[in-house]
Design a protein around this motif. Structure first.
Motif, mmCIF file in Angstrom:
data_model
loop_
_atom_site.group_PDB
_atom_site.id
_atom_site.type_symbol
_atom_site.label_atom_id
_atom_site.label_comp_id
_atom_site.label_asym_id
_atom_site.label_seq_id
_atom_site.Cartn_x
_atom_site.Cartn_y
_atom_site.Cartn_z
ATOM 1 N N ASN A 1 42.316 27.385 22.484
ATOM 2 C CA ASN A 1 43.644 26.808 22.670
ATOM 3 C C ASN A 1 44.781 27.686 22.157
ATOM 4 O OD1 ASN A 1 45.252 24.734 23.560
ATOM 5 N ND2 ASN A 1 45.233 23.656 21.602
ATOM 6 N N VAL A 2 44.545 28.401 21.031
ATOM 7 C CA VAL A 2 45.637 29.131 20.369
ATOM 8 C C VAL A 2 45.845 30.511 20.996
ATOM 9 C CG1 VAL A 2 46.319 30.227 18.198
ATOM 10 C CG2 VAL A 2 45.427 27.931 18.192
ATOM 11 N N LEU A 3 47.125 30.887 21.150
ATOM 12 C CA LEU A 3 47.471 32.219 21.663
ATOM 13 C C LEU A 3 48.136 33.024 20.549
ATOM 14 C CD1 LEU A 3 48.997 30.991 25.008
ATOM 15 C CD2 LEU A 3 46.851 32.215 24.793
ATOM 16 N N GLN A 4 47.900 34.342 20.579
ATOM 17 C CA GLN A 4 48.496 35.215 19.564
ATOM 18 C C GLN A 4 49.405 36.235 20.234
ATOM 19 O OE1 GLN A 4 45.607 37.096 16.948
ATOM 20 N NE2 GLN A 4 44.212 35.368 17.205
ATOM 21 N N VAL A 5 50.530 36.501 19.588
ATOM 22 C CA VAL A 5 51.435 37.561 20.063
ATOM 23 C C VAL A 5 51.725 38.474 18.879
ATOM 24 C CG1 VAL A 5 53.723 38.092 20.990
ATOM 25 C CG2 VAL A 5 52.495 36.074 21.799
ATOM 26 N N HIS A 6 51.352 39.741 19.007
ATOM 27 C CA HIS A 6 51.579 40.729 17.939
ATOM 28 C C HIS A 6 52.731 41.648 18.336
ATOM 29 C CE1 HIS A 6 47.828 39.926 15.612
ATOM 30 N NE2 HIS A 6 47.474 39.408 16.782
ATOM 31 N N LEU A 7 53.795 41.641 17.545
ATOM 32 C CA LEU A 7 54.939 42.531 17.797
ATOM 33 C C LEU A 7 55.134 43.445 16.588
ATOM 34 C CD1 LEU A 7 57.494 39.920 19.218
ATOM 35 C CD2 LEU A 7 56.000 41.415 20.530
ATOM 36 N N SER B 1 51.245 21.380 24.409
ATOM 37 C CA SER B 1 51.329 22.807 24.755
ATOM 38 C C SER B 1 50.321 23.603 23.949
ATOM 39 C CB SER B 1 52.722 23.333 24.430
ATOM 40 O OG SER B 1 53.683 22.539 25.028
ATOM 41 N N CYS B 2 50.068 24.844 24.415
ATOM 42 C CA CYS B 2 49.222 25.768 23.640
ATOM 43 C C CYS B 2 50.023 26.260 22.435
ATOM 44 C CB CYS B 2 48.855 26.989 24.483
ATOM 45 S SG CYS B 2 47.599 26.664 25.703
ATOM 46 N N PRO B 3 49.483 26.113 21.215
ATOM 47 C CA PRO B 3 50.194 26.687 20.064
ATOM 48 C C PRO B 3 50.198 28.216 20.174
ATOM 49 C CG PRO B 3 48.476 25.147 19.359
ATOM 50 C CD PRO B 3 48.254 25.410 20.801
ATOM 51 N N VAL B 4 51.323 28.828 19.801
ATOM 52 C CA VAL B 4 51.449 30.290 19.853
ATOM 53 C C VAL B 4 51.744 30.801 18.447
ATOM 54 C CG1 VAL B 4 52.586 32.246 20.968
ATOM 55 C CG2 VAL B 4 52.447 30.055 22.166
ATOM 56 N N ILE B 5 50.973 31.824 18.021
ATOM 57 C CA ILE B 5 51.205 32.438 16.705
ATOM 58 C C ILE B 5 51.848 33.810 16.927
ATOM 59 C CG2 ILE B 5 50.099 33.339 14.617
ATOM 60 C CD1 ILE B 5 47.899 31.187 15.052
ATOM 61 N N PHE B 6 53.072 33.968 16.438
ATOM 62 C CA PHE B 6 53.790 35.249 16.540
ATOM 63 C C PHE B 6 53.631 36.012 15.226
ATOM 64 C CE2 PHE B 6 55.922 32.712 19.750
ATOM 65 C CZ PHE B 6 56.178 33.621 20.770
ATOM 66 N N ALA C 1 61.381 20.546 18.134
ATOM 67 C CA ALA C 1 60.115 19.877 18.466
ATOM 68 C C ALA C 1 59.610 20.319 19.843
ATOM 69 C CB ALA C 1 60.322 18.372 18.440
ATOM 70 N N GLN C 2 59.781 21.620 20.129
ATOM 71 C CA GLN C 2 59.282 22.136 21.409
ATOM 72 C C GLN C 2 57.829 22.580 21.245
ATOM 73 O OE1 GLN C 2 61.930 25.148 22.980
ATOM 74 N NE2 GLN C 2 63.707 24.107 22.126
ATOM 75 N N THR C 3 57.493 23.682 21.897
ATOM 76 C CA THR C 3 56.135 24.248 21.798
ATOM 77 C C THR C 3 55.802 24.546 20.344
ATOM 78 O OG1 THR C 3 56.636 25.330 23.891
ATOM 79 C CG2 THR C 3 54.678 26.096 22.732
ATOM 80 N N PRO C 4 54.593 24.169 19.866
ATOM 81 C CA PRO C 4 54.247 24.508 18.472
ATOM 82 C C PRO C 4 54.062 26.013 18.300
ATOM 83 C CG PRO C 4 52.404 23.403 19.584
ATOM 84 C CD PRO C 4 53.537 23.397 20.532
ATOM 85 N N VAL C 5 54.857 26.629 17.429
ATOM 86 C CA VAL C 5 54.726 28.072 17.157
ATOM 87 C C VAL C 5 54.691 28.308 15.650
ATOM 88 C CG1 VAL C 5 55.931 28.774 19.275
ATOM 89 C CG2 VAL C 5 57.225 28.530 17.158
ATOM 90 N N ALA C 6 53.970 29.374 15.270
ATOM 91 C CA ALA C 6 54.000 29.841 13.877
ATOM 92 C C ALA C 6 54.545 31.264 13.917
ATOM 93 C CB ALA C 6 52.609 29.824 13.276
ATOM 94 N N VAL C 7 55.614 31.518 13.185
ATOM 95 C CA VAL C 7 56.203 32.862 13.130
ATOM 96 C C VAL C 7 55.869 33.455 11.770
ATOM 97 C CG1 VAL C 7 58.329 34.205 13.339
ATOM 98 C CG2 VAL C 7 58.091 32.066 14.607
ATOM 99 N N ILE C 8 55.101 34.558 11.787
ATOM 100 C CA ILE C 8 54.668 35.194 10.525
ATOM 101 C C ILE C 8 55.247 36.601 10.483
ATOM 102 C CG2 ILE C 8 52.670 35.938 9.174
ATOM 103 C CD1 ILE C 8 51.103 33.755 10.822
#
Length: 436
Positions: A93-99, A151-156, A183-190
């Motif tokens: 379910n979880v997606l990752q985005v590495h910047l 929605s799919c949670p996204v981890i940035f 309260a939109q798409t669940p995201v974690a910004v790290i």
């Protein structure tokens, strides 16, 4: 018969050593996530809980991981993501985005990279968006499931976070933090950064949307813990195929730890830098000396590795200079002593060199002034001397002020190792200023 037996033993050793080299090099180059985390268990627990709240409960979060280079920020986040992905309901379910701030230098590049990592190139197609916020919200909207309720949670993960703060209007940070607050798409910004003043770099509107959660990594372990880490990093895992060889190798690692010479090397290294990256570099250099004929690491290997690690790059450049260039450096050293680190010019150095040549005419060849000038310019190209001001076309090169970038200890240690250095030149370097 005994020759054949020795040969087969050597083959077995060579095979084991190639596996040892592979396992340890992966570990030292931070490619292996199976190694333990040291002294950051509390921070790890905090981070994994926060990620699970996003991945399982759909709660948006933002957090900064702050610590000096080599303190284990990337390792901490990679371990946490690995553990998170082992949870069955999360992995699909979880997606990752590495910047990375060094690579994604503008909002446009960052958006393209986010689109690519979320595999949404086909969805975006040729659509034109008015603003960055529109584009990003469209991307996250596209990740919603068929029933539109979840929605799919996204981890940035934003590496070199401080570089994103230097971008124009901080648009990327503003929009990511804005989504994490709404309260939109669940995201974690790290964010990962080595700057302690990072919050001062954020604009007011960005700061107000950030949750102000921070994790600090400061390499707070002592020397005893450092020695345990050394042994653990050098030991082979229990699942190593050749159990007998692994046992010998691990016993050797224990013997090294008890060796006084090794302890001195480790203490020196610990005093200079506590980070594990520099310890890995030391172990990597020592590991390179392990061969089939020399199958176990010794204290001599570590001593040599320490010397390579602490080698002075400027002093090693001096080893490759000609005798004339060495003489000019010694002349500058004396001028520094006389004028107390004040800048000097070529003419002063040349006069100093001429005094020495006149006293030692039998042992040192008297070069013509243009040749000496060429040697002086070569030292400037090697950045051993630095001009104090920008060179102008009208100014004479002989009178341009420069400064020596080597200190006395560097010059003396380089001269000790300089091959075939004339005795008179060496004596001139060590002489006091009484003859002036």
């Amino acid at each position: 018969m005994s020759n054949r037996k020795t040969k087969s033993n050597n083959l077995v050793h060579a095979e084991c050593l190639s596996q040892v080299q592979r396992i340890l090099r992966e570990r030292f180059c931070h490619q292996n996530l199976h190694t333990n985390l040291f002294g950051v268990q509390v921070q790890y627990k905090h981070l994994i809980e926060l990620l699970k709240r996003t991945a399982i409960h759909g709660e948006s979060n933002s957090i900064l991981i702050i610590g000096p280079r080599g303190s284990g920020k990337t390792k901490l986040i990679n371990h946490a993501l690995k553990e998170l992905m082992e949870v069955e309901e999360v992995s699909e379910n979880v997606l990752q985005v590495h910047l990375n701030g060094l690579l994604q230098t503008s909002d446009k590049i960052a958006l393209k990279e986010i689109t690519r990592q979320l595999s949404l190139e086909n969805v975006v197609g040729d659509k034109v968006f008015g603003t960055f916020a529109e584009n990003l919200s469209f991307l996250l909207e596209a990740l919603k499931k068929g029933d539109r309720t979840s929605s799919c949670p996204v981890i940035f993960i934003l590496d070199e976070f401080d570089l994103f703060a230097h971008q124009k209007n901080q648009t990327l940070l503003y929009n990511l933090f804005d989504i994490s607050q709404s309260a939109q798409t669940p995201v974690a910004v790290i964010g990962l950064t080595c700057r302690l003043d990072i919050l001062e770099l954020l604009e007011k509107r960005v700061k107000s949307r950030f949750s102000h959660r921070q994790i600090h990594l400061m390499n707070s372990f002592g020397f005893q813990q450092y020695m345990k880490i050394f042994k653990e990093q050098l030991s082979l895992p229990a699942e190593f195929p050749d159990k007998a060889f692994a046992e010998k190798w691990n016993d050797n690692a224990q013997c090294l730890l008890e060796d006084l010479t090794v302890r001195e090397v480790l203490q020196k290294h610990f005093n200079v830098s506590k980070n594990l990256r520099s310890l890995h570099m030391l172990l990597m250099l020592a590991l390179n000396r392990v061969t089939a004929s020399h199958p176990f690491m010794t204290s001599a290997d570590l001593v040599e590795a320490q010397q390579l690690c602490s080698m002075d790059s400027k002093a090693s450049i001096v080893h490759g200079l000609s005798v004339l260039e060495i003489c000019l450096i010694i002349a500058m050293k004396h001028l520094n002593d006389i004028y107390e680190e004040e800048p000097f010019n070529f003419q002063m150095v040349y006069n100093e060199f001429q005094k020495f040549v006149q006293r030692k005419a039998h042992s040192v060849y008297n070069f013509e002034k243009p040749v000496v000038m060429k040697a002086f310019e070569h030292l400037q190209q090697l950045e051993l001397i630095k001009p104090m001001e920008r060179t102008s076309v009208s100014s004479q090169r002989e009178y341009q002020l420069v400064k020596l970038l080597l200190d006395n200890t560097q010059i003396m240690s380089a001269l000790q190792k300089y091959p075939n250095c004339p005795t008179d030149v060496r004596q001139w370097a060590t002489s006091s200023l009484s003859w002036l």
